[in-house]
Enzyme design. Structure first.
Site: not given
Length: 217
Positions: A45-47
C-alpha cells in the site's frame, strides 16, 4: 453478472506466486481476500505497508493499521511499515509486479481517468500518477457502466487523465477485456451475461474473436 467481490475474485486469479502487488482504493482492496492460499504474495500500500492481509473481522480492527484508502487492514507475519519516500521508491523503481486500480473511465487505447471529476473537490492526486507512470502491468477493476447506464469503457476519456496508454486489462461486472492496439478485446464474459449485452455497454471499439467463454469465479 458480478458484484464487487466477484470482480475482485476474478482479478485474484491474475496474481502469481512471488508477486509484489499494489492495491488501489475501492474494489482493488478486496483482491487480498481471494488470493489462493498455496501461493506467496506481498501486497503493498502506497502509504507505507508491505505484507497486507485480508480485511479484519468486525471487532478486531486496529485503527493504527490502515491502507491508502484509510480502511483498517490486517498484516501478515513479516510485514513491514515504512515512510512514503521508501514506498514511492519501490513504485518508481518498478519493484511492483502488478498494480490493480479502480477507474471512472478507461479508453480503448489504455488511457485511464480515476482521480478527479470536474467541479468536485478532491484532496489531491494521490499516488495513482506514480503507479500508472511506473507500472508495466496494470489491471483496472470497475463497473462497466455508471449509475445512469452509460459506458465507462470509452473511445476517449472525458475526465482528466491519470495516465496515458497504460492499462493492460480491465475486469468489470460484465467482462474481462484486454486492451490492444485496436481496442478492447473481449476475453471472458461474466456468468449469465451475453456478448450482445457487453457490446451494448461498451462505447469503445470491442473486438470479439470467436466464441467467448464464461469466466470461472
Amino acid at each position: 453478472m458480478l458484484d464487487k467481490n466477484g470482480i475482485a475474485k476474478r482479478i485474484a486469479q491474475e496474481v502469481k506466486n512471488g508477486y509484489y502487488v499494489n492495491l488501489g482504493i475501492g474494489i482493488p482492496t478486496l483482491v487480498a481476500n481471494f488470493v489462493r492460499d498455496d501461493i506467496e504474495v506481498e501486497f503493498q500500500s502506497e502509504n507505507g505497508v508491505l505484507g497486507m492481509g485480508p480485511f479484519p473481522f468486525e471487532g478486531e480492527e486496529d485503527a493504527d493499521i490502515i491502507n491508502a484508502g484509510k480502511q483498517t487492514i490486517t498484516t501478515l507475519p513479516g510485514a513491514s511499515f515504512f515512510d512514503s519516500a521508501t514506498s514511492f521508491g519501490m513504485i518508481r523503481g518498478q519493484h511492483v509486479h502488478l498494480t490493480i486500480l479502480g477507474a471512472m473511465e478507461v479508453a480503448e487505447n489504455g488511457d485511464i481517468a480515476n482521480w478527479k471529476i470536474p467541479g468536485k473537490m478532491v484532496k489531491g492526486m494521490g499516488g495513482a500518477m506514480d503507479l500508472v507512470a511506473s507500472a508495466e502491468n496494470i489491471i483496472v477493476a470497475m463497473m462497466h457502466t455508471n449509475k445512469r447506464g452509460e459506458s465507462k469503457l470509452l473511445k476517449k476519456c472525458s475526465l482528466p487523465l491519470t495516465g496515458v496508454g497504460c492499462v493492460k486489462k480491465v475486469v468489470t461486472n460484465l467482462a474481462v477485456l484486454e486492451v490492444t492496439e485496436k481496442g478492447f478485446k473481449l476475453l471472458e464474459r461474466a456468468p449469465g451475461v451475453s456478448v450482445e449485452e457487453i457490446k451494448n455497454a461498451t462505447e469503445g471499439n470491442l473486438i470479439v474473436a470467436g466464441e467467448v467463454p464464461e469466466m470461472i469465479v
